[in-house]
Motif scaffolding. Structure first.
Motif, PDB file in Angstrom:
ATOM      1  N   GLY A  49     -10.558 -12.802  12.095  1.00  0.00           N
ATOM      2  CA  GLY A  49     -10.908 -13.937  11.244  1.00  0.00           C
ATOM      3  C   GLY A  49     -10.833 -13.547   9.789  1.00  0.00           C
ATOM      4  O   GLY A  49      -9.826 -13.031   9.327  1.00  0.00           O
ATOM      5  N   ASP A  50     -11.940 -13.742   9.048  1.00  0.00           N
ATOM      6  CA  ASP A  50     -11.950 -13.368   7.635  1.00  0.00           C
ATOM      7  C   ASP A  50     -12.674 -12.039   7.394  1.00  0.00           C
ATOM      8  O   ASP A  50     -13.004 -11.699   6.268  1.00  0.00           O
ATOM      9  N   GLU A  51     -12.877 -11.273   8.463  1.00  0.00           N
ATOM     10  CA  GLU A  51     -13.533  -9.980   8.339  1.00  0.00           C
ATOM     11  C   GLU A  51     -12.549  -8.854   8.649  1.00  0.00           C
ATOM     12  O   GLU A  51     -11.672  -9.003   9.500  1.00  0.00           O
ATOM     13  N   VAL A  52     -12.715  -7.748   7.940  1.00  0.00           N
ATOM     14  CA  VAL A  52     -11.879  -6.574   8.182  1.00  0.00           C
ATOM     15  C   VAL A  52     -12.784  -5.367   8.414  1.00  0.00           C
ATOM     16  O   VAL A  52     -13.921  -5.326   7.955  1.00  0.00           O
ATOM     17  N   SER A  53     -12.250  -4.405   9.141  1.00  0.00           N
ATOM     18  CA  SER A  53     -12.974  -3.147   9.340  1.00  0.00           C
ATOM     19  C   SER A  53     -11.961  -2.026   9.512  1.00  0.00           C
ATOM     20  O   SER A  53     -10.811  -2.256   9.870  1.00  0.00           O
ATOM     21  N   ALA A  54     -12.425  -0.824   9.234  1.00  0.00           N
ATOM     22  CA  ALA A  54     -11.579   0.362   9.402  1.00  0.00           C
ATOM     23  C   ALA A  54     -12.492   1.561   9.573  1.00  0.00           C
ATOM     24  O   ALA A  54     -13.620   1.565   9.093  1.00  0.00           O
ATOM     25  N   GLU A  55     -11.978   2.549  10.283  1.00  0.00           N
ATOM     26  CA  GLU A  55     -12.714   3.805  10.386  1.00  0.00           C
ATOM     27  C   GLU A  55     -11.732   4.935  10.611  1.00  0.00           C
ATOM     28  O   GLU A  55     -10.641   4.737  11.139  1.00  0.00           O
ATOM     29  N   ASN A  56     -12.137   6.093  10.141  1.00  0.00           N
ATOM     30  CA  ASN A  56     -11.341   7.306  10.293  1.00  0.00           C
ATOM     31  C   ASN A  56      -9.913   7.177   9.770  1.00  0.00           C
ATOM     32  O   ASN A  56      -8.965   7.571  10.436  1.00  0.00           O
ATOM     33  N   VAL A  88     -11.281  11.433   4.092  1.00  0.00           N
ATOM     34  CA  VAL A  88     -11.435  10.514   5.217  1.00  0.00           C
ATOM     35  C   VAL A  88     -12.245   9.296   4.795  1.00  0.00           C
ATOM     36  O   VAL A  88     -13.355   9.435   4.263  1.00  0.00           O
ATOM     37  N   LEU A  89     -11.679   8.125   5.029  1.00  0.00           N
ATOM     38  CA  LEU A  89     -12.476   6.906   4.944  1.00  0.00           C
ATOM     39  C   LEU A  89     -13.205   6.844   6.273  1.00  0.00           C
ATOM     40  O   LEU A  89     -12.609   6.549   7.309  1.00  0.00           O
ATOM     41  N   VAL A  90     -14.472   7.195   6.256  1.00  0.00           N
ATOM     42  CA  VAL A  90     -15.257   7.301   7.481  1.00  0.00           C
ATOM     43  C   VAL A  90     -15.406   5.937   8.137  1.00  0.00           C
ATOM     44  O   VAL A  90     -15.171   5.780   9.334  1.00  0.00           O
ATOM     45  N   SER A  91     -15.782   4.937   7.332  1.00  0.00           N
ATOM     46  CA  SER A  91     -15.906   3.578   7.846  1.00  0.00           C
ATOM     47  C   SER A  91     -15.901   2.609   6.680  1.00  0.00           C
ATOM     48  O   SER A  91     -16.264   2.970   5.561  1.00  0.00           O
ATOM     49  N   ALA A  92     -15.493   1.386   6.956  1.00  0.00           N
ATOM     50  CA  ALA A  92     -15.493   0.341   5.934  1.00  0.00           C
ATOM     51  C   ALA A  92     -15.485  -1.018   6.605  1.00  0.00           C
ATOM     52  O   ALA A  92     -14.916  -1.179   7.689  1.00  0.00           O
ATOM     53  N   THR A  93     -16.137  -1.972   5.961  1.00  0.00           N
ATOM     54  CA  THR A  93     -16.126  -3.356   6.426  1.00  0.00           C
ATOM     55  C   THR A  93     -15.967  -4.258   5.210  1.00  0.00           C
ATOM     56  O   THR A  93     -16.343  -3.890   4.099  1.00  0.00           O
ATOM     57  N   GLY A  94     -15.405  -5.434   5.439  1.00  0.00           N
ATOM     58  CA  GLY A  94     -15.230  -6.359   4.341  1.00  0.00           C
ATOM     59  C   GLY A  94     -15.141  -7.792   4.811  1.00  0.00           C
ATOM     60  O   GLY A  94     -14.848  -8.070   5.977  1.00  0.00           O
ATOM     61  N   LYS A 102     -17.831   4.161   3.504  1.00  0.00           N
ATOM     62  CA  LYS A 102     -18.171   5.556   3.217  1.00  0.00           C
ATOM     63  C   LYS A 102     -16.882   6.363   3.220  1.00  0.00           C
ATOM     64  O   LYS A 102     -16.036   6.176   4.085  1.00  0.00           O
ATOM     65  N   ILE A 103     -16.775   7.274   2.238  1.00  0.00           N
ATOM     66  CA  ILE A 103     -15.613   8.132   2.133  1.00  0.00           C
ATOM     67  C   ILE A 103     -16.089   9.581   2.069  1.00  0.00           C
ATOM     68  O   ILE A 103     -17.151   9.866   1.517  1.00  0.00           O
ATOM     69  N   LYS A 104     -15.293  10.471   2.639  1.00  0.00           N
ATOM     70  CA  LYS A 104     -15.640  11.897   2.642  1.00  0.00           C
ATOM     71  C   LYS A 104     -14.511  12.681   1.991  1.00  0.00           C
ATOM     72  O   LYS A 104     -13.374  12.647   2.449  1.00  0.00           O
ATOM     73  N   ILE A 105     -14.876  13.374   0.905  1.00  0.00           N
ATOM     74  CA  ILE A 105     -13.925  14.189   0.159  1.00  0.00           C
ATOM     75  C   ILE A 105     -14.604  15.518  -0.139  1.00  0.00           C
ATOM     76  O   ILE A 105     -15.756  15.538  -0.589  1.00  0.00           O
ATOM     77  N   ARG A 106     -13.905  16.627   0.125  1.00  0.00           N
ATOM     78  CA  ARG A 106     -14.455  17.962  -0.140  1.00  0.00           C
ATOM     79  C   ARG A 106     -15.800  18.170   0.551  1.00  0.00           C
ATOM     80  O   ARG A 106     -16.691  18.811   0.031  1.00  0.00           O
ATOM     81  N   GLY A 107     -15.958  17.569   1.738  1.00  0.00           N
ATOM     82  CA  GLY A 107     -17.179  17.741   2.509  1.00  0.00           C
ATOM     83  C   GLY A 107     -18.334  16.882   2.059  1.00  0.00           C
ATOM     84  O   GLY A 107     -19.418  16.941   2.637  1.00  0.00           O
ATOM     85  N   GLU A 109     -19.894  13.097   1.485  1.00  0.00           N
ATOM     86  CA  GLU A 109     -19.755  11.707   1.910  1.00  0.00           C
ATOM     87  C   GLU A 109     -20.486  10.803   0.921  1.00  0.00           C
ATOM     88  O   GLU A 109     -21.637  11.042   0.591  1.00  0.00           O
ATOM     89  N   LYS A 110     -19.791   9.760   0.445  1.00  0.00           N
ATOM     90  CA  LYS A 110     -20.357   8.839  -0.544  1.00  0.00           C
ATOM     91  C   LYS A 110     -20.026   7.396  -0.173  1.00  0.00           C
ATOM     92  O   LYS A 110     -19.010   7.115   0.455  1.00  0.00           O
ATOM     93  N   ASP A 111     -20.892   6.496  -0.613  1.00  0.00           N
ATOM     94  CA  ASP A 111     -20.645   5.068  -0.462  1.00  0.00           C
ATOM     95  C   ASP A 111     -19.582   4.632  -1.458  1.00  0.00           C
ATOM     96  O   ASP A 111     -19.510   5.162  -2.571  1.00  0.00           O
ATOM     97  N   ILE A 112     -18.758   3.656  -1.042  1.00  0.00           N
ATOM     98  CA  ILE A 112     -17.744   3.091  -1.919  1.00  0.00           C
ATOM     99  C   ILE A 112     -17.798   1.576  -1.818  1.00  0.00           C
ATOM    100  O   ILE A 112     -18.338   1.019  -0.848  1.00  0.00           O
ATOM    101  N   ALA A 113     -17.238   0.912  -2.808  1.00  0.00           N
ATOM    102  CA  ALA A 113     -17.118  -0.547  -2.797  1.00  0.00           C
ATOM    103  C   ALA A 113     -15.829  -0.898  -3.527  1.00  0.00           C
ATOM    104  O   ALA A 113     -15.418  -0.192  -4.457  1.00  0.00           O
ATOM    105  N   GLY A 114     -15.195  -1.976  -3.089  1.00  0.00           N
ATOM    106  CA  GLY A 114     -13.960  -2.378  -3.737  1.00  0.00           C
ATOM    107  C   GLY A 114     -13.492  -3.730  -3.261  1.00  0.00           C
ATOM    108  O   GLY A 114     -14.248  -4.491  -2.655  1.00  0.00           O
TER     109      GLY A 114
END
Length: 159
Positions: A49-56, A88-94, A102-107, A109-114
């Protein structure tokens, strides 16, 4: 120059029709900018529908190219790709063109928004990261430094 290195990470996004890709916009100080790009991205987004998700979603940071060999070497150094070869983009929803995750870089993990948009069978997302959040700092070469904030553009197929 000095290099941005991050971001790769990360994940982040270029606009190539079905290809998975990440492009990182890096601003230099006192002037200039450059892009780091890779097509070595694994994963896909799901649209319902109008929702998206992604992980790993995995980005091979060793494959980032800036168009300048010396800058590529500096990027690898600051990203410490020997110890951390992937972002790694650990998980995302929109929903409605805005997303979080959440994204993991150099060990780290931080929250992201976009923001994102789905164009045919490709999801294109844009988001900003602060390099210092991933312990990437003091990037400077011959008096030219990298600004802390980078912008990632990510393109992944949808299923």
């Amino acid at each position: 120059m000095k290099f941005f290195a991050a971001l790769f990470l990360t994940m982040g996004l270029s606009y190539t029709a079905m290809a998975q890709s990440v492009t990182v916009d890096v601003i230099l100080n006192p002037m200039g900018d450059f892009k780091a790009k890779t097509g070595e991205v694994k994963g896909a987004a799901t649209v319902k529908g109008d929702e998206v998700s992604a992980e790993n979603i995995v980005v091979n940071l060793k494959s980032l190219k800036t168009g300048v060999e010396l800058r590529d070497k500096h990027t690898q150094k600051y990203l410490d790709t020997k110890a951390f070869p992937e972002a790694v983009l650990v998980s995302a929803t929109g929903k409605g063109g805005k997303g979080t995750g959440k994204i993991k870089i150099r060990g780290v993990e931080k929250d992201i928004a976009g923001t994102y948009k789905v164009e045919g069978k490709v999801l294109k997302a844009d988001f900003k990261l602060n390099l210092t959040d991933f312990d990437i700092k003091d990037i400077n070469y011959m008096g030219v430094g990298v600004e802390d904030e980078i912008t990632l553009h990510v393109a992944v197929p949808v299923k």
